[in-house]
Design an enzyme around this catalytic site. Structure first.
Site, short mmCIF file in Angstrom:
data_model
loop_
_atom_site.label_atom_id
_atom_site.label_comp_id
_atom_site.label_asym_id
_atom_site.label_seq_id
_atom_site.Cartn_x
_atom_site.Cartn_y
_atom_site.Cartn_z
N ASP A 88 0.68 -1.29 -0.10
CA ASP A 88 0.16 0.09 -0.03
C ASP A 88 0.76 1.27 0.03
O ASP A 88 0.41 2.40 0.16
CB ASP A 88 -1.02 -0.03 1.21
N GLN A 91 6.01 5.38 -3.26
CA GLN A 91 6.50 6.74 -3.17
C GLN A 91 6.22 7.47 -4.33
O GLN A 91 5.88 7.02 -5.41
CB GLN A 91 7.89 6.76 -3.17
N CYS A 97 11.30 8.95 1.31
CA CYS A 97 11.54 7.39 1.45
C CYS A 97 11.69 6.93 2.78
O CYS A 97 11.40 5.88 3.28
CB CYS A 97 12.60 7.13 0.45
N HIS A 254 19.10 5.80 -0.17
CA HIS A 254 17.63 5.63 -0.06
C HIS A 254 17.23 4.64 0.87
O HIS A 254 18.15 3.76 1.30
CB HIS A 254 17.55 4.88 -1.61
N ASN A 278 12.07 -1.83 -1.00
CA ASN A 278 11.95 -0.54 -1.76
C ASN A 278 10.91 0.19 -1.54
O ASN A 278 9.82 -0.32 -2.27
CB ASN A 278 12.66 -0.69 -3.14
N TRP A 280 9.48 2.74 -3.24
CA TRP A 280 9.20 2.93 -4.50
C TRP A 280 8.31 1.97 -4.94
O TRP A 280 7.43 2.16 -5.78
CB TRP A 280 10.26 2.91 -5.46
N GLU A 284 14.33 -3.52 -7.87
CA GLU A 284 14.68 -4.54 -6.99
C GLU A 284 16.09 -4.89 -7.18
O GLU A 284 16.74 -4.86 -7.96
CB GLU A 284 13.89 -5.76 -6.84
N LEU A 312 6.99 -11.07 -8.03
CA LEU A 312 6.22 -9.83 -8.45
C LEU A 312 7.19 -8.33 -8.26
O LEU A 312 8.17 -8.53 -7.59
CB LEU A 312 5.16 -9.58 -7.53
N ASP A 314 7.26 -5.79 -7.02
CA ASP A 314 6.56 -5.07 -6.14
C ASP A 314 7.52 -4.32 -5.09
O ASP A 314 7.25 -3.86 -3.96
CB ASP A 314 5.67 -6.06 -5.07
#
Length: 511
Positions: A88, A91, A97, A254, A278, A280, A284, A312, A314
């Site tokens: 959910d 960024q 971040c 980051h 991450n 974002w 990855e 994924l 993600d």
């Protein structure tokens, strides 16, 4: 300013109703919501209006943002869809971040999440355009209300958003945190530990990965098991490197969150793995044990399922712990209770809180380099009375936090460089003098003076009387501070007596 001392165990966060209402009308979330329901209107927050001042203080929006309520963006808005999860948190156009990594960690612990994001909120019957969130600030919980007008461009959220376009809890949480700090721009740049502490009231510890203790894997495993929040990052050697991508798909400068740690059976031996995310929501690690790497082909389907291993894009990925140690530089752990990380016993710690101020011409003495004024800093007497079980020393964590600096950014305030020193005390209660500090060395001190919101370190000292001297690095710098001392056994603290009256030469003074 009144000084407060409170002894309590920080193990359980207080019940949600104990958070202080903060709206300028003096009304609580429930009262404001009821008023809107009775009038048949949607809430508009006069404290954080839908205008440019709530967005930025030093710049104009790059494109015209339009403030819209979720119901104007999508047909069927939801507060939380299928549980609040790490996916959910994607960024947007803001360099926060550090905050998002903390929110991702927050979703791993249901009770901690429910404290920050009260779950009895939705867009269903009784919806009145008002939501609320709870944050810890300087030893108290605050209840922050917001209306649900969010900045958009071409009907898409500009800042934090969920991968599901009709889910809005994370965007509204970011808005409430921006309100707490004065604007969205005030959230640019920061340390994950800062948001973690604001979500928990916990205490942070920072590890340099390359100098971490031998049992670092176990420390992290124990921290995650106990519900501690864990973040990690890769240092940059120059501003130009910020957000530079390494050949392995990692981003320098980051903030990532650590979301899992485990061992996997691989070709007849155990391999230590760590799961990282991450904020974002994409980009990855592409080395060994990454989503599509050949290593996973030798792992049984049941093991993959147990580790939620999916391919994924993600933003979340597994990597070998050894690779994690060679690629990442810093790990930040926020302990919901500052339980000792070194052993397996769960401890209840005592916490003492001291609220104070550095005031120019009175208590802003600077660090020990400035011997003429150092003695004028606030002095907090600390009595360590009981040894740790089976030890000859008393373990404690001293955490010094400077207050409200992010909120004061629009006035030009920066984080001050802060630290503290701890001295063995003569047994009287009087203010220690300039001569005392001239002839006595400190028994312990913060590892560094640094311009972070909080400096915290763990110490073990013999029982006795000590004096903690919290300071800014330079003299004459003004700020409010909060000093928390977590001790494994009972400890006592009090303000030292004595008025400081010194004449300081006038100097040009800028915040």
């Amino acid at each position: 300013m009144p000084y407060t001392f409170r002894n309590s165990s920080p193990r359980a966060p207080p019940a949600p109703q104990s958070a202080s209402a903060t709206h300028s009308t003096g009304q609580t979330y429930k009262e404001l919501k009821l008023e809107c329901q009775q009038r048949g209107t949607l809430f508009e927050d006069c404290d954080f209006p839908a205008n440019d001042a709530s967005l930025f203080y030093s710049e104009k929006p790059p494109v015209p943002f339009v403030w819209k309520r979720p119901g104007e963006i999508v047909k069927d808005p939801q507060f939380i869809l299928g549980g609040a999860t790490r996916t959910d948190i994607c960024q947007g156009e803001l360099g926060d971040c550090w905050l998002l990594a903390a929110i991702a960690s927050l979703t791993l612990n249901e009770s901690t999440l429910a404290r920050v994001v009260p779950l009895d909120q939705d867009f269903g019957p009784g919806y009145a355009g008002i939501f609320h969130f709870q944050f810890w600030q300087h030893n108290e919980w605050l209840d922050i209300v917001v209306d649900d007008r969010l900045p958009t461009f071409k009907d898409r959220l500009v800042f934090l958003h969920s991968a599901d376009h009709n889910e809005f809890w994370s965007a509204l949480l970011e808005k409430a945190y921006a309100k707490l700090n004065g604007s969205y721009e005030a959230l640019k740049g920061g340390s994950t530990i800062e948001a973690m502490e604001d979500f928990t009231g916990g205490v942070g510890e920072m590890f340099e990965v390359k100098k971490a203790p031998e049992n670092f894997y176990d420390i992290l495993k124990k921290a995650l098991k106990r519900g501690s929040m864990v973040g990690c990052s890769i240092d940059t050697s120059s501003a130009a490197e910020s957000e530079a991508r390494t050949p392995y798909g990692l981003i320098k400068g980051h903030a990532y969150s650590v979301t899992g740690i485990d061992e996997v059976d691989y070709q007849g031996r155990k391999v230590k793995l760590i799961r990282v995310r991450n904020p974002w929501g994409q980009v990855e690690w592409n080395g060994p044990w990454s989503d599509n790497s050949h290593e996973w082909r030798s792992v049984s389907p049941s093991e993959k399922k147990r580790l939620y291993q999916t391919a994924l894009d993600d933003g979340e990925f597994w990597m070998k712990f050894d690779d994690f140690q060679s690629h990442f530089d810093k790990v930040e752990i926020c302990n919901l209770t500052p339980d000792a990380l070194e052993d397996n016993a769960a401890h209840k710690w005592e916490v003492i809180v001291h609220q104070g101020s550095w005031v120019r011409g009175a208590t802003a003495g600077g660090c020990r380099n400035f011997i003429e004024t150092f003695w004028t800093n606030p002095q907090i007497k600390l009595q360590l009375t009981e040894k740790d079980d089976g030890q000859n020393e008393c373990t404690f964590i001293a955490a010094l936090m400077q207050k409200d600096r992010r909120k004061l950014r629009k006035q030009g305030a920066e984080m001050l460089t802060i630290g503290y020193a701890i001295y063995e005390s003569p047994s009287n209660d009087e203010q220690l003098t300039k001569d005392f500090f001239r002839y006595h060395a400190s028994k312990a001190r913060s590892k560094t003076y640094i311009n972070l919101r909080e400096v915290s370190d763990r110490f073990a000292l013999p029982p006795g009387d000590y004096v903690v001297v919290p300071t800014t690095f330079e003299p004459h710098q003004e700020a409010d501070f909060c000093l928390r001392i977590f001790s494994e056994k009972k400890a006592v603290a009090k303000e030292m007596d004595g008025n400081v009256d010194i004449d300081l030469p006038e100097v040009c003074h800028h915040i």
